[in-house]
Design an enzyme around this catalytic site. Structure first.
Site, PDB file in Angstrom:
ATOM      1  CG  ASP A 176      -2.499   0.901  -2.991  1.00  0.00           C
ATOM      2  OD1 ASP A 176      -1.354   1.343  -2.740  1.00  0.00           O
ATOM      3  OD2 ASP A 176      -3.514   1.282  -2.370  1.00  0.00           O
ATOM      4  CG  ASN A 177      -1.812   4.485  -4.029  1.00  0.00           C
ATOM      5  OD1 ASN A 177      -2.837   3.984  -3.550  1.00  0.00           O
ATOM      6  ND2 ASN A 177      -0.897   5.042  -3.266  1.00  0.00           N
ATOM      7  CB  CYS A 199      -6.498   2.780  -1.320  1.00  0.00           C
ATOM      8  SG  CYS A 199      -5.062   3.453  -0.471  1.00  0.00           S
ATOM      9  NE  ARG A 204      -5.931  -0.954  -1.710  1.00  0.00           N
ATOM     10  CZ  ARG A 204      -5.019  -1.682  -1.057  1.00  0.00           C
ATOM     11  NH1 ARG A 204      -5.299  -2.920  -0.688  1.00  0.00           N
ATOM     12  NH2 ARG A 204      -3.854  -1.182  -0.757  1.00  0.00           N
ATOM     13  CE  LYS A 248      -6.218   0.322   1.960  1.00  0.00           C
ATOM     14  NZ  LYS A 248      -5.396   1.540   2.002  1.00  0.00           N
ATOM     15  CG  ASP A 257      -2.082   0.925   1.098  1.00  0.00           C
ATOM     16  OD1 ASP A 257      -2.113   1.697   0.125  1.00  0.00           O
ATOM     17  OD2 ASP A 257      -2.963   0.885   1.965  1.00  0.00           O
ATOM     18  CG  ASP A 258      -0.265   4.728   0.149  1.00  0.00           C
ATOM     19  OD1 ASP A 258      -1.073   4.288  -0.692  1.00  0.00           O
ATOM     20  OD2 ASP A 258      -0.581   5.532   1.040  1.00  0.00           O
ATOM     21  CE  LYS A 274      -2.968   7.657  -1.004  1.00  0.00           C
ATOM     22  NZ  LYS A 274      -2.996   6.910   0.266  1.00  0.00           N
ATOM     23  CB  SER A 288      -6.884   3.429   4.862  1.00  0.00           C
ATOM     24  OG  SER A 288      -6.959   3.340   3.463  1.00  0.00           O
ATOM     25  CG  HIS A 338      -1.891   3.675   3.831  1.00  0.00           C
ATOM     26  ND1 HIS A 338      -2.281   4.434   4.903  1.00  0.00           N
ATOM     27  CD2 HIS A 338      -2.700   4.027   2.800  1.00  0.00           C
ATOM     28  CE1 HIS A 338      -3.295   5.218   4.528  1.00  0.00           C
ATOM     29  NE2 HIS A 338      -3.560   4.997   3.258  1.00  0.00           N
ATOM     30  CG  HIS A 370      -9.915   0.994   1.131  1.00  0.00           C
ATOM     31  ND1 HIS A 370      -8.929   1.930   0.983  1.00  0.00           N
ATOM     32  CD2 HIS A 370     -10.998   1.658   1.636  1.00  0.00           C
ATOM     33  CE1 HIS A 370      -9.372   3.115   1.369  1.00  0.00           C
ATOM     34  NE2 HIS A 370     -10.617   2.967   1.776  1.00  0.00           N
TER      35      HIS A 370
END
Ligand code: MG
Length: 473
Positions: A289-290, A78, A82, A135, A38-39, A310, A160, A237, A137
């Site tokens: 994811d980003n 996010c 996803r 996660k 994540d991130d 992001k 998150s 994240h 989301h």
């Protein structure tokens, strides 16, 4: 006579049984593991050039497999990212993009619609065991959880890890101070198993190791049948947490500790596949994811040489690390062709021998021939959305920005006519606008964008509806 007939029949039966067994061993559908951080930024792995974060397990995975350098997610935040990975569809098609809210929150009433078909649901048709860990989301209400979307089981935090702020010493209205000095009790995020809450607030220091423990148990429990493991880590994240063993390990500070712990546990999972002799029957994909959450200074990651981060549509927001690993099948290489998380669903469908979800527009390509080293990437074009607006289009080496806007804040979007044009092969940092030198490229990309827009059928956004105040969440 009768005795010899029995012997012949016996021999035939053994041969047939043997054939069935060996055919089964030669051609089982492969296991699929997707590890989704994540991130994590494009530049946050040793093999992607980070000077101080050490990621030996992921670097080995990259050296043995394929490391992609132009791999994209379908949105820079996010929830839509996803949704796109799991459905193979742009979020604007599924309703998982919104103009007032860009992701789901604990008071959100929406989620991934039941009409969407995830990779998990698609693989169920072929007898796969499926699990989602980490996660989610894509909606925390029961009808949207993984177990309602083709996953046999779920273990993780449903949104998150910076949501559900509590009223402790630092007021909830000071999100930045809380994130820069994180404490577990600042966020009341639940850790769930299927539909039940196991722990609240979740002890975030052990999420990475506990998610991996669950993943390893799932692999061991399903070693004899095809499986699909979707392991979506909550880290890195913000707020950043790591276990005691990783405190102070990295020269890159807290963020580096967190990434090095993710690397260590990825190594544990790959070792498990090797120990069970599943590595030649299992595709493992690692991606993020980003892009990095740059507004959190050193607690956010790095996009390396890429511009932006992001939440934005420059490269740093949507181009992510991507490693494919499957010893004996994947041709070891650095792949510079374009790929996307949108391509995972059709790639996996082809590998598993299942039909694509019917009756809908899909936005991906089968990357199988690229993985086997027999063809260049079939993807020539990538669309860069921010919520429901098409901001930019990459086609081949060139990327045209029709709209730009700061990643956060209320500044209005700026429309560009002609669009900004960058040659990403020569200028991956998007510094030099060459629109004036290439009017024919601008025209071609404008045409591609116009054709694409015609394929979008408006659907209601799932991200805007909220649970009425006072109602049970
Ligand atoms: Mg993210």
């Amino acid at each position: 006579m009768r005795k010899s007939l029995v012997l012949v029949l016996l021999a035939v039966a053994i041969a047939a049984g043997g054939d069935i067994r060996s055919a089964g061993l030669q051609d089982p559908p492969p296991n699929v593991v997707i590890i989704f951080t994540d991130d994590q930024g494009y530049g946050d792995l040793g093999s992607y050039g980070h000077p101080t974060i050490r990621t030996p397990h992921l670097d080995r995975m990259a050296a043995e497999g394929q490391r992609w350098t132009s791999f994209y997610v379908a949105d820079s935040v996010c929830t839509p990212s996803r949704a796109a990975l799991l459905t193979g569809r742009l979020p604007v098609r599924s309703g998982m993009a919104g103009d007032t809210r860009r992701v789901l929150f604990p008071d959100s009433a929406g989620g991934l619609p039941a009409s969407e078909i995830t990779i998990a649901r698609m693989l169920k048709a072929r007898g796969y065991a499926t699990t989602a860990i980490g996660k989610w989301h894509l909606g925390h209400l029961p009808q949207y959880l993984p177990t309602s979307h083709g996953f046999d089981s779920y273990y993780g935090v449903p949104y998150s890890n910076d949501m559900d702020a509590t009223g402790t010493e630092l007021p909830a209205g000071e999100p930045r101070r809380r994130i820069m000095n994180p404490r577990i009790d600042y966020w009341n995020v639940p850790l769930m198993r299927n539909g039940d809450i196991l722990e609240r607030p979740a002890d975030q220091t052990t999420l990475t190791s506990r998610y991996t423990d669950e993943a390893i148990a799932f692999v061991k429990g399903n070693a004899e049948r095809p499986f699909f493991l979707y392991l979506a880590h909550s880290m890195p994240h913000v707020p950043l947490f790591r276990s005691q063993e990783f405190e102070g390990r990295s020269a890159r500070g807290l963020y580096g500790d967190v990434v090095e712990e993710l690397d260590w546990h990825t190594g544990r999972l790959l070792d498990t596949l090797r120990e069970l002799k599943l590595e030649r029957r299992t595709l493992v994909v690692f991606t993020s994811d980003n892009g990095p959450w740059a507004v959190y200074d050193e607690q956010g990651g790095s996009a390396g040489p890429l511009r932006g981060a992001k939440a934005g549509s420059f490269e740093g927001g949507m181009r992510v690390p991507a490693i494919f690993w499957w010893p004996g099948t994947i041709q070891s290489a650095v792949v510079t062709g374009i790929g996307s998380t949108l391509d995972l669903l059709p790639t996996i469908a082809a590998l598993a021998g299942v039909d694509l979800p019917p009756g809908r527009n899909l936005d991906g390509h089968d990357l199988g021939p690229v993985l086997r080293g027999s063809a260049p990437s079939p993807r020539q074009t990538m669309f860069f959305y921010r919520a429901r607006a098409l901001h930019a289009v990459r086609h081949g080496s060139f990327k045209a920005h029709f709209i730009t806007r700061p990643d956060y804040g209320n500044e209005p979007p700026v429309e560009h006519e002609p669009p900004l044009l960058y040659n990403l092969d020569e200028d991956p940092s998007e510094k030099f606008n060459v629109a004036g030198r290439h009017p024919e490229v601008v025209a071609a990309i404008q045409q591609i964008a116009a054709e694409h827009r015609k394929s979008i059928e408006p659907v209601p956004s799932q991200l805007d509806a909220r649970i009425p105040t006072g109602a049970a969440r």
